[in-house]
Design a protein around this motif. Structure first.
Motif, PDB file in Angstrom:
ATOM      1  N   TYR A  13       0.952  -1.120   0.063  1.00 49.33           N
ATOM      2  CA  TYR A  13       0.066   0.052   0.036  1.00 49.33           C
ATOM      3  C   TYR A  13       0.883   1.207  -0.063  1.00 49.33           C
ATOM      4  O   TYR A  13       1.825   1.373   0.736  1.00 49.33           O
ATOM      5  CB  TYR A  13      -1.080   0.226   1.399  1.00 49.33           C
ATOM      6  CG  TYR A  13      -2.043  -0.792   1.555  1.00 49.33           C
ATOM      7  CD1 TYR A  13      -2.802  -0.823   0.427  1.00 49.33           C
ATOM      8  CD2 TYR A  13      -2.282  -1.683   2.419  1.00 49.33           C
ATOM      9  CE1 TYR A  13      -4.044  -1.802   0.309  1.00 49.33           C
ATOM     10  CE2 TYR A  13      -3.328  -2.680   2.490  1.00 49.33           C
ATOM     11  CZ  TYR A  13      -4.118  -2.554   1.504  1.00 49.33           C
ATOM     12  OH  TYR A  13      -5.389  -3.552   1.418  1.00 49.33           O
ATOM     13  N   GLY A  21       9.246  -5.135   7.753  1.00 50.26           N
ATOM     14  CA  GLY A  21       8.184  -6.144   7.632  1.00 50.26           C
ATOM     15  C   GLY A  21       7.928  -6.290   6.378  1.00 50.26           C
ATOM     16  O   GLY A  21       8.144  -7.324   5.712  1.00 50.26           O
ATOM     17  N   HIS A  22       8.019  -5.199   5.312  1.00 56.31           N
ATOM     18  CA  HIS A  22       7.734  -5.286   4.045  1.00 56.31           C
ATOM     19  C   HIS A  22       9.014  -5.948   3.358  1.00 56.31           C
ATOM     20  O   HIS A  22       8.992  -6.591   2.622  1.00 56.31           O
ATOM     21  CB  HIS A  22       7.322  -3.849   3.535  1.00 56.31           C
ATOM     22  CG  HIS A  22       6.271  -3.338   4.161  1.00 56.31           C
ATOM     23  ND1 HIS A  22       6.455  -2.043   4.635  1.00 56.31           N
ATOM     24  CD2 HIS A  22       4.974  -3.547   4.097  1.00 56.31           C
ATOM     25  CE1 HIS A  22       5.260  -1.587   4.720  1.00 56.31           C
ATOM     26  NE2 HIS A  22       4.428  -2.393   4.902  1.00 56.31           N
ATOM     27  N   THR A  25       9.418  -9.674   3.487  1.00 59.16           N
ATOM     28  CA  THR A  25       8.967 -10.665   2.117  1.00 59.16           C
ATOM     29  C   THR A  25       9.447 -10.351   1.035  1.00 59.16           C
ATOM     30  O   THR A  25       9.980 -11.284   0.240  1.00 59.16           O
ATOM     31  CB  THR A  25       7.548 -10.110   1.968  1.00 59.16           C
ATOM     32  OG1 THR A  25       6.773 -10.063   3.259  1.00 59.16           O
ATOM     33  CG2 THR A  25       6.687 -11.232   1.360  1.00 59.16           C
ATOM     34  N   ASP A  50       0.302  -1.040  -4.173  1.00 60.00           N
ATOM     35  CA  ASP A  50      -1.119  -1.111  -4.456  1.00 60.00           C
ATOM     36  C   ASP A  50      -1.539   0.210  -4.076  1.00 60.00           C
ATOM     37  O   ASP A  50      -1.410   0.808  -3.208  1.00 60.00           O
ATOM     38  CB  ASP A  50      -1.478  -2.164  -3.140  1.00 60.00           C
ATOM     39  CG  ASP A  50      -2.998  -2.397  -3.152  1.00 60.00           C
ATOM     40  OD1 ASP A  50      -3.823  -1.836  -4.111  1.00 60.00           O
ATOM     41  OD2 ASP A  50      -3.454  -3.308  -2.279  1.00 60.00           O
ATOM     42  N   TRP A 223      -9.282  -4.658  -3.071  1.00 63.49           N
ATOM     43  CA  TRP A 223      -8.465  -6.150  -3.083  1.00 63.49           C
ATOM     44  C   TRP A 223      -8.833  -6.924  -4.081  1.00 63.49           C
ATOM     45  O   TRP A 223      -7.933  -7.557  -4.551  1.00 63.49           O
ATOM     46  CB  TRP A 223      -9.122  -6.974  -1.735  1.00 63.49           C
ATOM     47  CG  TRP A 223      -8.243  -6.717  -0.643  1.00 63.49           C
ATOM     48  CD1 TRP A 223      -8.441  -6.067   0.363  1.00 63.49           C
ATOM     49  CD2 TRP A 223      -6.959  -7.238  -0.544  1.00 63.49           C
ATOM     50  NE1 TRP A 223      -7.234  -6.083   1.557  1.00 63.49           N
ATOM     51  CE2 TRP A 223      -6.277  -7.056   0.874  1.00 63.49           C
ATOM     52  CE3 TRP A 223      -6.159  -8.225  -1.396  1.00 63.49           C
ATOM     53  CZ2 TRP A 223      -5.132  -7.501   1.201  1.00 63.49           C
ATOM     54  CZ3 TRP A 223      -4.691  -8.785  -0.825  1.00 63.49           C
ATOM     55  CH2 TRP A 223      -4.402  -8.183   0.301  1.00 63.49           C
ATOM     56  N   ALA A 226      -6.421  -5.523  -6.559  1.00 61.47           N
ATOM     57  CA  ALA A 226      -5.000  -5.728  -6.272  1.00 61.47           C
ATOM     58  C   ALA A 226      -4.425  -7.180  -6.504  1.00 61.47           C
ATOM     59  O   ALA A 226      -3.509  -7.286  -7.390  1.00 61.47           O
ATOM     60  CB  ALA A 226      -4.890  -5.492  -4.606  1.00 61.47           C
ATOM     61  N   LEU A 227      -5.216  -7.865  -6.203  1.00 60.06           N
ATOM     62  CA  LEU A 227      -4.884  -9.503  -6.529  1.00 60.06           C
ATOM     63  C   LEU A 227      -4.548  -9.823  -8.189  1.00 60.06           C
ATOM     64  O   LEU A 227      -3.928 -10.352  -8.365  1.00 60.06           O
ATOM     65  CB  LEU A 227      -5.929 -10.296  -5.986  1.00 60.06           C
ATOM     66  CG  LEU A 227      -6.087 -10.590  -4.613  1.00 60.06           C
ATOM     67  CD1 LEU A 227      -7.460 -11.127  -3.989  1.00 60.06           C
ATOM     68  CD2 LEU A 227      -4.860 -11.517  -4.139  1.00 60.06           C
ATOM     69  N   ASN A 229      -3.155  -7.862 -10.065  1.00 62.62           N
ATOM     70  CA  ASN A 229      -1.889  -7.350 -10.245  1.00 62.62           C
ATOM     71  C   ASN A 229      -0.969  -8.691 -10.936  1.00 62.62           C
ATOM     72  O   ASN A 229      -0.271  -8.512 -11.765  1.00 62.62           O
ATOM     73  CB  ASN A 229      -1.159  -6.682  -9.204  1.00 62.62           C
ATOM     74  CG  ASN A 229      -0.115  -7.434  -8.344  1.00 62.62           C
ATOM     75  OD1 ASN A 229       1.010  -7.937  -8.837  1.00 62.62           O
ATOM     76  ND2 ASN A 229      -0.907  -7.963  -7.534  1.00 62.62           N
ATOM     77  N   ILE A 257      -2.486 -11.708   5.013  1.00 64.13           N
ATOM     78  CA  ILE A 257      -3.573 -11.603   3.625  1.00 64.13           C
ATOM     79  C   ILE A 257      -3.540 -13.099   3.192  1.00 64.13           C
ATOM     80  O   ILE A 257      -3.795 -13.042   2.021  1.00 64.13           O
ATOM     81  CB  ILE A 257      -2.580 -10.626   2.710  1.00 64.13           C
ATOM     82  CG1 ILE A 257      -1.404 -10.989   2.421  1.00 64.13           C
ATOM     83  CG2 ILE A 257      -3.008  -9.106   3.289  1.00 64.13           C
ATOM     84  CD1 ILE A 257      -0.719 -10.131   1.494  1.00 64.13           C
ATOM     85  N   HIS A 283       4.358 -16.610   5.329  1.00 65.32           N
ATOM     86  CA  HIS A 283       5.299 -16.422   6.366  1.00 65.32           C
ATOM     87  C   HIS A 283       4.415 -15.622   7.765  1.00 65.32           C
ATOM     88  O   HIS A 283       3.313 -14.960   7.233  1.00 65.32           O
ATOM     89  CB  HIS A 283       6.307 -15.628   6.084  1.00 65.32           C
ATOM     90  CG  HIS A 283       6.456 -14.277   5.635  1.00 65.32           C
ATOM     91  ND1 HIS A 283       6.190 -13.240   6.515  1.00 65.32           N
ATOM     92  CD2 HIS A 283       6.258 -13.578   4.501  1.00 65.32           C
ATOM     93  CE1 HIS A 283       5.982 -12.129   5.896  1.00 65.32           C
ATOM     94  NE2 HIS A 283       6.135 -12.173   4.466  1.00 65.32           N
ATOM     95  N   TYR A 285       4.665 -13.109  11.215  1.00 62.28           N
ATOM     96  CA  TYR A 285       4.959 -11.476  11.511  1.00 62.28           C
ATOM     97  C   TYR A 285       6.337 -11.556  11.802  1.00 62.28           C
ATOM     98  O   TYR A 285       6.644 -12.443  12.722  1.00 62.28           O
ATOM     99  CB  TYR A 285       3.949 -11.183  12.329  1.00 62.28           C
ATOM    100  CG  TYR A 285       2.741 -10.987  11.833  1.00 62.28           C
ATOM    101  CD1 TYR A 285       2.198 -10.621  10.752  1.00 62.28           C
ATOM    102  CD2 TYR A 285       1.509 -10.925  12.705  1.00 62.28           C
ATOM    103  CE1 TYR A 285       0.980 -10.566  10.286  1.00 62.28           C
ATOM    104  CE2 TYR A 285       0.131 -10.717  12.305  1.00 62.28           C
ATOM    105  CZ  TYR A 285      -0.164 -10.456  11.194  1.00 62.28           C
ATOM    106  OH  TYR A 285      -1.418 -10.331  10.658  1.00 62.28           O
ATOM    107  N   MET A 293       4.397  -4.349  13.332  1.00 66.23           N
ATOM    108  CA  MET A 293       4.762  -2.966  13.124  1.00 66.23           C
ATOM    109  C   MET A 293       3.496  -2.356  12.689  1.00 66.23           C
ATOM    110  O   MET A 293       2.928  -2.761  12.004  1.00 66.23           O
ATOM    111  CB  MET A 293       5.995  -2.917  12.140  1.00 66.23           C
ATOM    112  CG  MET A 293       7.296  -2.663  12.955  1.00 66.23           C
ATOM    113  SD  MET A 293       8.463  -2.963  11.611  1.00 66.23           S
ATOM    114  CE  MET A 293       8.233  -4.975  11.345  1.00 66.23           C
TER     115      MET A 293
END
Ligand code: MSP
Length: 499
Positions: A13, A21-22, A25, A50, A223, A226-227, A229, A257, A283, A285, A293
């Motif tokens: 986002y 955290g971002h 991944t 997104d 959503w 977004a998916l 994409n 998610i 995965h 957190y 976070m």
């Protein structure tokens, strides 16, 4: 022809700026992509942003800018962060691009043609922060987390998810490894078995989104948009040939998610006449002070803060080695320093400089050949096998542990034989040749995690060419270091850190 390895991260986002955290991944996907390149596969690694929905529209309003300007600004923060972290993505998708509008609209038409979209009036509780309708039971917890809930009454198009219950269960049964780890697969299955509700896929209350192609009073729910994409970037709606080659792909995502990816998305694809993804790797957190976070808790850690101290590869190594993929993990600064010092400074970095120093003294700086019957040969062979298996199940931490087992054994061999004390000769040459060969193999195995440091160690032991052009398993067979190359000491690859 072998199918390309098409791997994606969630698209992030743009109401927020990137935190670790971002990065977690994206980094794992990057390392996996790099590993598959070493395997000789054609890799397409996708990430992106997104950019639609109420959340982004509000963030833009709060900052007094147009949503597109806001999206442009924040998307750039992601692009900069990924550049900083040496992320080797092949494509960066932004949901405000034309290719995506075309794809979302084609997707919607396909679902509608299949009889899976219906207009209904809906009133319900809506969490803006989560961009989702919520139940009454969830309200108290959301409010405690500072995520306000509003009542929304709208005429919406609905996607008839309930029609797909059985097909989803059949798909799960036929593809037992599609969603992993098993605990996450069970969570998704549990959700499906509870019974699936149709969900609203359009909004009339906002205009920041992709218009529903047959009714432009509505924009597509963020959503649903977004998916899609993941198929847009493969070429859906714009490049059929590319789409045929790339789809189905595989996704990496956090457990927040899971429902969207492991339940809604496969059903959406079935409805539009496409295959579900081949793999969904979920995965846990990364927790800071025991909590996820979040913007409201001010416990964000920006990747750049840690890169300043640990370097890019120090950052990458920590998250890949110390935060196993799957369970939740607690981020600890002390833990990060300890692991950096142990594995990177003392083990890897120190082995390299120690070997280079002794080669300088005992072999005139020229690296000797390894022995075919070296005690390290079976160690390396076993480590390569373990690394292959670990990456195959998306367990970077295990793959790196396997690579480090070679380093540990090499250090033990050096301690046991003490070539720095011995007279130059075949004995010393043999041990040092083995140690260099071990370093060569480790460089290849660790390359997906620490690309710059391994390229540098490759160069220092005298090897030419791009380490990324190596192939597994061919180039990690024991005994390929040719000898006769000049070995350079250089400054410490990973200077020790103090707490
Ligand atoms: N935009 C949606 C995703 C759409 S994908 C079609 C979204 N974006 S997000 O910016 O909130 O990013 C969510 C993802 O970021 C998580 O699924 C996870 O991959 C990563 N993480 C965000 N915070 C995280 C932690 N604290 N720990 C681990 N991963 C985290 O949701």
């Amino acid at each position: 022809m072998a199918r390309p390895f098409y791997v994606t991260t969630p698209i992030y986002y743009v109401n927020d700026v990137p935190h670790i955290g971002h990065a977690y991944t994206t980094l794992t996907a990057d390392a996996l992509a790099r590993w598959h390149r070493l395997l000789g596969e054609e890799v397409i690694f996708l990430t992106g942003t997104d950019e639609h929905g109420l959340k982004v529209q509000r963030a833009a309003e709060e900052n007094n800018v147009a949503p597109q300007d806001w999206a442009d600004r924040t998307a750039q923060r992601y692009i900069d962060t990924w550049e900083l972290l040496d992320i080797s993505y092949d494509d960066f998708i932004r949901t405000t691009e034309d290719r995506h509008r075309v794809s979302v609209q084609a997707f919607l038409e396909a679902c509608k043609a299949n009889g899976d979209i219906e207009l209904r009036t809906y009133e319900g509780l809506y969490s803006v922060a989560d961009e989702a309708y919520v139940t009454e039971e969830e309200v108290a917890e959301l409010e405690r987390l500072g995520r306000p809930v509003i009542t929304m009454r709208e005429e919406n198009y609905f996607f008839l998810l309930s029609k797909y219950e059985q097909q989803l269960l059949d798909w799960y049964e036929a593809n037992p490894h599609a969603v992993s780890p098993p605990s996450k697969r069970n969570e998704a299955l549990g959700f499906i078995r509870q019974g699936l509700q149709d969900f609203s896929i359009s909004r009339t209350s906002i205009d920041w989104g992709v218009p529903i192609p047959w009714d432009d009073r509505h924009v597509t729910y963020v959503w649903f948009d977004a998916l899609i994409n993941y198929v847009t970037a493969a070429g859906y709606g714009t490049d059929d040939e590319s789409f045929e080659r790339l789809w189905p792909g595989r996704h990496m995502l956090g457990k927040d998610i899971l429902r969207f990816h492991c339940v809604f998305w496969p059903a959406m694809l079935m409805s539009a006449g496409m295959d579900p993804p081949t793999n969904l790797n979920v995965h846990g957190y990364l927790l800071v002070g025991g909590e996820k976070m979040s913007k409201t808790r001010l416990n964000h850690i920006a990747p750049a803060e840690l890169v300043d101290e640990f370097g890019v590869d120090g950052f990458r190594y920590h998250f890949l080695r110390d935060q196993p993929f799957g369970p939740d993990g607690e981020f600890s600064y002390e833990g990060m320093v300890a692991r950096y010092n142990a594995d990177l400074a003392n083990n890897f970095g120190n082995l390299l400089s120690r070997v280079a120093t002794v080669v300088g003294k005992k072999c005139d700086g020229v690296g000797p050949r390894p022995r075919q019957d070296s005690p390290l040969a079976p160690v390396a062979e076993a480590a390569v096998q373990r690394a292959i298996e670990a990456w195959d199940k998306v367990a970077p931490s295990e793959a790196l542990d396997a690579a480090w087992s070679i380093i540990r054994e090499t250090n033990s061999l050096l301690e046991a034989t003490e070539p720095w004390k011995a007279e130059p000769g075949p004995e010393v040459d043999g041990v040092l040749g083995d140690a260099i060969e071990a370093l060569r193999i480790v460089a290849v195995l660790a390359h997906p995690a620490i690309p710059a440091a391994t390229a540098e160690s490759w160069r220092r032991i005298g090897l030419s060419g791009d380490i990324a052009d190596c192939r597994v398993p061919t180039d990690v067979r024991w005994g390929l270091y040719p000898g006769g190359l000049s070995v350079e000491k250089g400054t410490p690859l990973f200077p020790r850190l103090k707490l």
